[in-house]
Motif scaffolding. Structure first.
Motif, PDB file in Angstrom:
ATOM      1  N   ASP A 183       0.826  -1.201   0.000  1.00 30.33           N
ATOM      2  CA  ASP A 183       0.000   0.000   0.000  1.00 30.33           C
ATOM      3  C   ASP A 183       0.871   1.266   0.000  1.00 30.33           C
ATOM      4  O   ASP A 183       0.685   2.183   0.794  1.00 30.33           O
ATOM      5  N   THR A 184       1.881   1.294  -0.904  1.00 24.68           N
ATOM      6  CA  THR A 184       2.765   2.446  -1.022  1.00 24.68           C
ATOM      7  C   THR A 184       1.976   3.672  -1.430  1.00 24.68           C
ATOM      8  O   THR A 184       1.108   3.601  -2.295  1.00 24.68           O
ATOM      9  N   ALA A 185       2.257   4.830  -0.833  1.00 31.12           N
ATOM     10  CA  ALA A 185       1.480   6.029  -1.079  1.00 31.12           C
ATOM     11  C   ALA A 185       1.712   6.585  -2.481  1.00 31.12           C
ATOM     12  O   ALA A 185       0.772   6.882  -3.201  1.00 31.12           O
ATOM     13  N   VAL A 186       2.999   6.765  -2.840  1.00 28.68           N
ATOM     14  CA  VAL A 186       3.359   7.226  -4.175  1.00 28.68           C
ATOM     15  C   VAL A 186       4.336   6.195  -4.736  1.00 28.68           C
ATOM     16  O   VAL A 186       5.423   6.030  -4.191  1.00 28.68           O
ATOM     17  N   SER A 187       3.931   5.519  -5.775  1.00 27.71           N
ATOM     18  CA  SER A 187       4.798   4.485  -6.329  1.00 27.71           C
ATOM     19  C   SER A 187       5.176   4.844  -7.752  1.00 27.71           C
ATOM     20  O   SER A 187       4.320   5.277  -8.537  1.00 27.71           O
ATOM     21  N   GLN A 188       6.432   4.678  -8.077  1.00 30.79           N
ATOM     22  CA  GLN A 188       6.885   4.943  -9.430  1.00 30.79           C
ATOM     23  C   GLN A 188       7.697   3.762  -9.927  1.00 30.79           C
ATOM     24  O   GLN A 188       8.413   3.121  -9.169  1.00 30.79           O
ATOM     25  N   THR A 189       7.566   3.507 -11.203  1.00 27.11           N
ATOM     26  CA  THR A 189       8.267   2.388 -11.829  1.00 27.11           C
ATOM     27  C   THR A 189       8.793   2.812 -13.192  1.00 27.11           C
ATOM     28  O   THR A 189       8.151   3.610 -13.891  1.00 27.11           O
ATOM     29  N   PRO A 190       9.977   2.310 -13.583  1.00 24.62           N
ATOM     30  CA  PRO A 190      10.811   1.396 -12.811  1.00 24.62           C
ATOM     31  C   PRO A 190      11.680   2.156 -11.808  1.00 24.62           C
ATOM     32  O   PRO A 190      11.745   3.376 -11.847  1.00 24.62           O
ATOM     33  N   LYS A 191      12.363   1.437 -10.942  1.00 22.06           N
ATOM     34  CA  LYS A 191      13.271   2.067  -9.988  1.00 22.06           C
ATOM     35  C   LYS A 191      14.611   2.406 -10.652  1.00 22.06           C
ATOM     36  O   LYS A 191      15.255   3.398 -10.313  1.00 22.06           O
ATOM     37  N   TYR A 192      15.029   1.558 -11.567  1.00 21.92           N
ATOM     38  CA  TYR A 192      16.259   1.785 -12.314  1.00 21.92           C
ATOM     39  C   TYR A 192      15.958   1.642 -13.807  1.00 21.92           C
ATOM     40  O   TYR A 192      15.178   0.776 -14.205  1.00 21.92           O
ATOM     41  N   LEU A 193      16.624   2.472 -14.593  1.00 21.77           N
ATOM     42  CA  LEU A 193      16.422   2.443 -16.031  1.00 21.77           C
ATOM     43  C   LEU A 193      17.760   2.754 -16.687  1.00 21.77           C
ATOM     44  O   LEU A 193      18.309   3.836 -16.490  1.00 21.77           O
ATOM     45  N   VAL A 194      18.313   1.771 -17.413  1.00 23.03           N
ATOM     46  CA  VAL A 194      19.552   1.975 -18.156  1.00 23.03           C
ATOM     47  C   VAL A 194      19.221   1.806 -19.620  1.00 23.03           C
ATOM     48  O   VAL A 194      18.646   0.781 -20.017  1.00 23.03           O
ATOM     49  N   THR A 195      19.569   2.787 -20.418  1.00 24.76           N
ATOM     50  CA  THR A 195      19.166   2.758 -21.819  1.00 24.76           C
ATOM     51  C   THR A 195      20.203   3.467 -22.677  1.00 24.76           C
ATOM     52  O   THR A 195      21.033   4.229 -22.183  1.00 24.76           O
ATOM     53  N   GLN A 196      20.141   3.223 -23.960  1.00 24.99           N
ATOM     54  CA  GLN A 196      21.092   3.838 -24.876  1.00 24.99           C
ATOM     55  C   GLN A 196      20.584   5.181 -25.358  1.00 24.99           C
ATOM     56  O   GLN A 196      19.364   5.439 -25.394  1.00 24.99           O
ATOM     57  N   MET A 197      21.508   6.018 -25.733  1.00 25.90           N
ATOM     58  CA  MET A 197      21.180   7.316 -26.326  1.00 25.90           C
ATOM     59  C   MET A 197      20.265   7.111 -27.524  1.00 25.90           C
ATOM     60  O   MET A 197      20.422   6.149 -28.286  1.00 25.90           O
ATOM     61  N   GLY A 198      19.294   8.008 -27.637  1.00 26.06           N
ATOM     62  CA  GLY A 198      18.394   7.966 -28.784  1.00 26.06           C
ATOM     63  C   GLY A 198      17.118   7.171 -28.541  1.00 26.06           C
ATOM     64  O   GLY A 198      16.160   7.292 -29.311  1.00 26.06           O
ATOM     65  N   ASN A 199      17.125   6.352 -27.482  1.00 24.07           N
ATOM     66  CA  ASN A 199      15.923   5.562 -27.193  1.00 24.07           C
ATOM     67  C   ASN A 199      14.820   6.424 -26.591  1.00 24.07           C
ATOM     68  O   ASN A 199      15.064   7.538 -26.112  1.00 24.07           O
ATOM     69  N   ASP A 200      13.599   5.864 -26.596  1.00 20.76           N
ATOM     70  CA  ASP A 200      12.445   6.490 -25.941  1.00 20.76           C
ATOM     71  C   ASP A 200      12.071   5.630 -24.729  1.00 20.76           C
ATOM     72  O   ASP A 200      12.023   4.397 -24.839  1.00 20.76           O
ATOM     73  N   LYS A 201      11.793   6.288 -23.594  1.00 22.38           N
ATOM     74  CA  LYS A 201      11.436   5.532 -22.396  1.00 22.38           C
ATOM     75  C   LYS A 201      10.340   6.259 -21.619  1.00 22.38           C
ATOM     76  O   LYS A 201      10.155   7.480 -21.765  1.00 22.38           O
ATOM     77  N   SER A 202       9.637   5.496 -20.784  1.00 24.97           N
ATOM     78  CA  SER A 202       8.584   6.065 -19.938  1.00 24.97           C
ATOM     79  C   SER A 202       8.790   5.681 -18.491  1.00 24.97           C
ATOM     80  O   SER A 202       9.289   4.591 -18.193  1.00 24.97           O
ATOM     81  N   ILE A 203       8.380   6.593 -17.610  1.00 23.76           N
ATOM     82  CA  ILE A 203       8.358   6.332 -16.167  1.00 23.76           C
ATOM     83  C   ILE A 203       6.917   6.541 -15.720  1.00 23.76           C
ATOM     84  O   ILE A 203       6.274   7.526 -16.109  1.00 23.76           O
ATOM     85  N   LYS A 204       6.440   5.591 -14.896  1.00 28.74           N
ATOM     86  CA  LYS A 204       5.049   5.676 -14.456  1.00 28.74           C
ATOM     87  C   LYS A 204       4.986   6.062 -12.984  1.00 28.74           C
ATOM     88  O   LYS A 204       5.857   5.700 -12.195  1.00 28.74           O
ATOM     89  N   CYS A 205       3.918   6.757 -12.622  1.00 26.09           N
ATOM     90  CA  CYS A 205       3.723   7.168 -11.233  1.00 26.09           C
ATOM     91  C   CYS A 205       2.250   7.076 -10.874  1.00 26.09           C
ATOM     92  O   CYS A 205       1.379   7.484 -11.654  1.00 26.09           O
ATOM     93  N   GLU A 206       2.009   6.548  -9.684  1.00 22.89           N
ATOM     94  CA  GLU A 206       0.638   6.418  -9.183  1.00 22.89           C
ATOM     95  C   GLU A 206       0.611   6.793  -7.705  1.00 22.89           C
ATOM     96  O   GLU A 206       1.520   6.438  -6.957  1.00 22.89           O
ATOM     97  N   GLN A 207      -0.435   7.512  -7.299  1.00 20.88           N
ATOM     98  CA  GLN A 207      -0.591   7.828  -5.879  1.00 20.88           C
ATOM     99  C   GLN A 207      -1.972   7.392  -5.402  1.00 20.88           C
ATOM    100  O   GLN A 207      -2.955   7.522  -6.134  1.00 20.88           O
ATOM    101  N   ASN A 208      -2.007   6.894  -4.171  1.00 20.85           N
ATOM    102  CA  ASN A 208      -3.280   6.429  -3.600  1.00 20.85           C
ATOM    103  C   ASN A 208      -3.670   7.257  -2.387  1.00 20.85           C
ATOM    104  O   ASN A 208      -4.375   6.774  -1.489  1.00 20.85           O
TER     105      ASN A 208
END
Lengths: 109, 111
Positions: free
Chosen positions: B1-26
């Motif tokens: 029951d985490t209050a504010v959760s974001q994923t992923p915790k770690y993100l390693v990627t190459q230059m030029g890529n597209d990535k997303s980070i998600k966040c949810e609060q309850n």
């Protein structure tokens, strides 16, 4: 925008010592918050203290809004108190929390 | 029951890529934020949404695009990642003018 200055930038203590961290603001204080970022990177809200004094265990905070500063007191410090302490002030619009640069606290056993 | 959760915790990627980070609060808060923490630990606001409406858009490259599908979610999409985007990104929530609660952060490393 509002300027937030914290002092000292670094602090090293022996376990059991007391300390005071200070935060100065360039504008009137409306919504002052203190945070602790632990060594694992988590940001924990310690106090929401626009004015007056609050206490939570060994920690207490005082904000003197008219003089534009806030103090965080840590008594009987423990190694788990190590990390970075940030103060932050909310702009009048309520839409933006502006942070100071933090105080890096190290408590040695 | 985490209050504010974001994923992923770690993100390693190459230059030029597209990535997303998600966040949810309850917590039932009406305002959500994205902050960026640089290598010197300085925290700076990027975006703020109140009741799904964008209210702050700091001087952030337009490769960064936030999306708030509802009051409980605020996602961050980053296009064409650059080395300088490497940082820790924090999601947070509050009632407007209230006490903030932060997520645990996403450490983004662009190689």
């Amino acid at each position: 925008g509002i300027q937030v200055e914290q002092s000292p930038p670094d602090l090293i203590l022996q376990e059991g010592a007391n300390s005071t961290l200070r935060c100065n603001f360039s504008d009137s204080v409306n919504n002052l918050q203190w945070f602790h970022q632990n060594p694992w990177g988590q940001l924990i809200n310690l106090f929401y203290i626009p004015s007056g004094t609050k206490q939570n265990g060994r920690l207490s905070a005082t904000t003197v809004a008219t003089e534009r500063y806030s103090l965080l007191y840590i008594s009987s410090s423990q190694t788990t108190d190590s990390g970075v302490y940030f103060c932050a002030e909310l702009e009048t619009s309520g839409s933006r929390l502006t942070f100071g640069e933090g105080t890096q606290l190290t408590v040695n056993p | 029951d985490t209050a504010v959760s974001q994923t992923p915790k770690y993100l390693v990627t190459q230059m030029g890529n597209d990535k997303s980070i998600k966040c949810e609060q309850n917590l039932g808060h009406d305002t959500m934020y994205w902050y960026k923490q640089d290598s010197k630990k300085f925290l700076k606001i990027m975006f703020s949404y109140n009741n799904k409406e964008l209210i702050i858009n700091e001087t952030v490259p337009n490769r960064f695009s936030p999306k708030s599908p509802d009051k409980a979610h605020l996602n961050l999409h980053i296009n064409s990642l650059e080395l300088g985007d490497s940082a820790v990104y924090f999601c947070a929530s509050s009632q407007l003018r209230g006490s903030y609660t932060f997520g645990s952060g996403t450490r983004l490393t662009v190689v």
